[in-house]
Motif scaffolding. Structure first.
Motif, PDB file in Angstrom:
ATOM      1  N   THR B 118       0.838  -1.203   0.000  1.00  7.40           N
ATOM      2  CA  THR B 118       0.000   0.000   0.000  1.00  7.40           C
ATOM      3  C   THR B 118       0.871   1.251   0.000  1.00  7.40           C
ATOM      4  O   THR B 118       0.588   2.216  -0.726  1.00  7.40           O
ATOM      5  N   THR B 119       1.921   1.219   0.790  1.00 12.81           N
ATOM      6  CA  THR B 119       2.810   2.381   0.872  1.00 12.81           C
ATOM      7  C   THR B 119       3.431   2.687  -0.496  1.00 12.81           C
ATOM      8  O   THR B 119       3.486   3.849  -0.924  1.00 12.81           O
ATOM      9  N   VAL B 120       3.873   1.633  -1.164  1.00 12.28           N
ATOM     10  CA  VAL B 120       4.492   1.833  -2.491  1.00 12.28           C
ATOM     11  C   VAL B 120       3.476   2.451  -3.458  1.00 12.28           C
ATOM     12  O   VAL B 120       3.771   3.428  -4.165  1.00 12.28           O
ATOM     13  N   PHE B 121       2.257   1.904  -3.457  1.00 12.14           N
ATOM     14  CA  PHE B 121       1.216   2.450  -4.354  1.00 12.14           C
ATOM     15  C   PHE B 121       0.821   3.878  -3.961  1.00 12.14           C
ATOM     16  O   PHE B 121       0.603   4.725  -4.823  1.00 12.14           O
ATOM     17  N   ALA B 249      13.087  14.931  -4.073  1.00 15.49           N
ATOM     18  CA  ALA B 249      11.984  14.879  -3.105  1.00 15.49           C
ATOM     19  C   ALA B 249      12.199  13.801  -2.039  1.00 15.49           C
ATOM     20  O   ALA B 249      11.250  13.243  -1.507  1.00 15.49           O
ATOM     21  N   ARG B 250      13.445  13.510  -1.733  1.00 13.65           N
ATOM     22  CA  ARG B 250      13.739  12.423  -0.796  1.00 13.65           C
ATOM     23  C   ARG B 250      13.032  12.645   0.558  1.00 13.65           C
ATOM     24  O   ARG B 250      12.450  11.724   1.134  1.00 13.65           O
ATOM     25  N   THR B 255       8.743  11.095   4.379  1.00 20.17           N
ATOM     26  CA  THR B 255       7.623  11.456   5.256  1.00 20.17           C
ATOM     27  C   THR B 255       6.369  10.697   4.862  1.00 20.17           C
ATOM     28  O   THR B 255       5.718  10.061   5.699  1.00 20.17           O
ATOM     29  N   VAL B 256       6.052  10.792   3.569  1.00 22.93           N
ATOM     30  CA  VAL B 256       4.823  10.152   3.087  1.00 22.93           C
ATOM     31  C   VAL B 256       4.902   8.642   3.299  1.00 22.93           C
ATOM     32  O   VAL B 256       3.929   8.021   3.763  1.00 22.93           O
ATOM     33  N   ALA B 257       6.058   8.055   2.993  1.00 24.45           N
ATOM     34  CA  ALA B 257       6.193   6.604   3.127  1.00 24.45           C
ATOM     35  C   ALA B 257       5.985   6.180   4.581  1.00 24.45           C
ATOM     36  O   ALA B 257       5.251   5.228   4.858  1.00 24.45           O
ATOM     37  N   LEU B 258       6.612   6.910   5.475  1.00 26.44           N
ATOM     38  CA  LEU B 258       6.497   6.544   6.893  1.00 26.44           C
ATOM     39  C   LEU B 258       5.066   6.651   7.391  1.00 26.44           C
ATOM     40  O   LEU B 258       4.548   5.739   8.046  1.00 26.44           O
ATOM     41  N   PHE B 259       4.432   7.754   7.035  1.00 27.51           N
ATOM     42  CA  PHE B 259       3.067   7.935   7.528  1.00 27.51           C
ATOM     43  C   PHE B 259       2.095   6.961   6.860  1.00 27.51           C
ATOM     44  O   PHE B 259       1.201   6.432   7.522  1.00 27.51           O
ATOM     45  N   LEU B 344      14.787   9.959  10.478  1.00 33.92           N
ATOM     46  CA  LEU B 344      13.934  10.281   9.319  1.00 33.92           C
ATOM     47  C   LEU B 344      12.542  10.682   9.776  1.00 33.92           C
ATOM     48  O   LEU B 344      11.935  11.611   9.249  1.00 33.92           O
ATOM     49  N   PHE B 345      12.052   9.962  10.784  1.00 37.31           N
ATOM     50  CA  PHE B 345      10.696  10.213  11.279  1.00 37.31           C
ATOM     51  C   PHE B 345      10.578  11.633  11.838  1.00 37.31           C
ATOM     52  O   PHE B 345       9.653  12.371  11.503  1.00 37.31           O
TER      53      PHE B 345
END
Lengths: 225, 356
Positions: B118-121, B249-250, B255-259, B344-345
């Motif tokens: 889901t995170t990847v998508f 945009a690393r 951020t987006v991946a973690l959340f 990162l978080f």
């Protein structure tokens, strides 16, 4: 060479200081409490204690302060010289302190025993407690003020002690905590009081307040004539 | 002989007064007073900060500590009023029961798989959408963007029924039923985890609109010259996006991946709405809810019933003890992962100002 390096080491300095504190403690005990200990069933040694305790405490403050200033590394001679130097003022202050203590304790007892009778007693009770707190703050600073500012009158010493006591209230509070802690320790373990129980709190208080007092006392030092 | 001895009484008194006034004047010195005031203010604020930090740490750490202590408490101790925090009998019985009843390892693997895919998508769809809203201007793009933002404001419960129905009879302009003997397909149901992937891939994942917004804001901040130079070199839109914009945009990707991962991991609402979790395809969140609800029956059916006495089994305290242990087990992978991605978080939270 080995002796030299040992004398420069931290352990030597600490042990040297501990020895000094123990000697000073014993000096105060001998001067103020020896008769009280020997004649424990008599009342008159209490007078000797009353007449010598505060002057010897002031003298102890002065000896430790001089050592911290690097002025005088001796113990015995400066102690007795300062004892004589501050004796009159200290005795007058002792009388004032004892009289104030008697009055305050008396007031507190009266107000506490009649606490529920009228509002005036309640107000008097809390007022007395407030005055006691102020008196404790003054008393804690008094020896420090005496040894740091020479040549002032008794009233000026008292006023200056009050100012210094409330100038840095946190430090004063810490000082009271230290004295309180050592008093309790002395009551529970009298042997501690016998060895280091008086000089160690005096040393700690001098060390804690050193910076605050030394700037002022250096600036307002009495000129040697 | 000192000079003081030659002075008269009045002169000595005057000298004393002069000295006293000088000391008092020094004590009243406004500069010193200001310096002292600043020092006190500094110390006070530092003390206040320390108190606030200790308070905050307590608020955050205390429930974790309590959860940990409860997890290690033997079930026989649950009614012992003397035990508040530290267990009297340390035990792993709660873990044994929780792991077995929740099919922990299987659930963990499934939850991890679902969250990761889901995170990847989510990343792919929201990054593309964010880039489009930031750079590709077309008629009504702003209206479209604000409509996306509207989904952030509208609570998911509003669209729950229509979504559930839509995915129960999934069809796209009748094309699916055309090739499926006239019937739509049901994407909703036990084990059908691809519903999450479809939602994430089409920008409908959990709080996808927020991620789109984050990407849009980030891409808007990237200098246009970078893209223009890529276009001069012959790069198209997708190539520019892939080779120029994404590598920059690393931070926002992290951020987006973690959340996205954490929110999917903890999701109960969509998992229960789409009824994805089942005994064949268990997911952690639903397993916790199910075991908490049916603990007594589940225990009786398993050989774990001998681990605890009958009176303890019936106690509601025991149910909450096991639910607590399960929750702790669910948190554990995230806590461990947090230790590694902590920097990162925190960076992500700082950069975006959002908290999970």
């Amino acid at each position: 060479m080995r002796k030299d390096s040992f004398m420069k080491s931290g352990i030597y300095r600490i042990l040297d200081y501990v020895a000094r504190l123990v000697i000073l403690n014993v000096l105060v005990l001998i001067i103020s409490f020896s008769l009280l200990i020997v004649f424990s069933d008599q009342w008159w040694p209490l007078i000797i204690t009353g007449l010598t305790f505060f002057p010897s405490i002031v003298s102890m403050f002065k000896v430790i302060k001089d050592y911290e200033d690097g002025k005088n590394p001796s113990i015995f001679k400066p102690f007795f010289v300062n004892f004589g130097k501050y004796y009159v003022k200290s005795i007058i202050l002792t009388v004032i302190i004892l009289a104030s203590a008697f009055l305050l304790v008396n007031s507190l007892t009266v107000f506490a025993s009649n606490y529920n009778e009228s509002v005036a007693n309640i107000i008097g009770y809390y007022l007395t407690i407030s005055v006691i707190i102020v008196a404790v703050f003054v008393l804690i600073q008094l020896p420090l003020v005496i040894v740091n500012f020479e040549g002032l009158s008794i009233i000026q010493y008292l006023k200056l002690s009050a100012v210094m006591g409330f100038k840095d209230i946190v430090l004063s509070f810490l000082t009271i905590v230290i004295v309180g802690a050592f008093l309790i320790t002395a009551l529970v373990y009298p042997i501690v009081a016998g060895v280091i129980g008086i000089s160690l709190p005096v040393y700690l208080i001098t060390k804690m307040t050193y910076k605050r007092y030394s700037l002022l006392s250096d600036k307002h030092a009495l000129e040697e004539e | 002989m000192t000079r003081n001895n030659t002075l008269t009484k009045e002169q000595k008194k005057a000298l004393r007064k002069e000295r006293y006034d000088a000391i008092m004047a020094d004590l009243r010195n406004p500069v010193k007073k200001a310096v002292r005031g600043r020092k006190i203010a500094g110390k006070a604020s530092s003390l206040l900060r320390t108190i606030v930090f200790i308070g905050l740490s307590f608020v955050i750490l205390f429930p974790i500590f309590q959860q940990l202590m409860l997890a290690f408490r033997h079930p026989n101790d649950i009614n012992n009023p003397l035990i508040v925090w530290i267990p009297e009998h340390w035990s792993l019985v709660n873990f044994t029961i929780a792991i077995q009843l929740t099919q922990y390892w299987k659930s963990l693997l499934n939850t991890f798989r679902v969250s990761l895919i889901t995170t990847v998508f989510q990343l792919a769809s929201t990054a593309l959408a964010g880039y489009a809203f930031a750079r590709l201007k077309f008629k009504g793009s702003n209206i479209l963007f604000w409509m996306v933002m509207l989904t952030l404001i509208i609570p998911p419960q509003v669209t729950a029924a229509s979504r559930a129905l839509y995915f129960s009879n999934f069809d796209i302009f009748g094309l699916i039923s055309l090739f499926n003997n006239g019937e739509a397909i049901a994407l909703r149901g036990p084990g059908k985890d691809y519903i999450f992937y479809i939602m994430a891939a089409t920008g409908q994942g959990i709080r996808a609109s927020l991620f789109i917004f984050l990407f849009r804001q980030f891409f808007r901040g990237v200098p246009v010259e970078l893209e223009e130079s890529a276009q001069i070199d012959g790069a198209g839109i997708l190539r520019t996006f892939w080779s120029v914009m994404l590598p920059n945009a690393r931070g926002v990707i992290t951020t987006v991946a973690l959340f996205a991962f954490v929110w999917q991991w903890n999701d109960v609402y969509y998992t229960s709405m789409f009824a994805v979790s089942s005994s064949e395809f268990p997911l952690l969140t639903m397993q916790i809810i199910n075991t908490a609800e049916w603990l007594g029956n589940l225990l009786l059916r398993s050989d774990l019933k001998y681990l605890v006495s009958a009176d303890v089994r019936g106690s509601s305290m025991f149910t909450s003890l096991i639910a607590n242990t399960e929750a702790f087990l669910m948190m554990l992978p995230l806590l461990i992962a947090y230790m590694f991605v902590q920097k990162l978080f925190v960076e992500g939270i700082e950069r975006t100002g959002i908290v999970g």
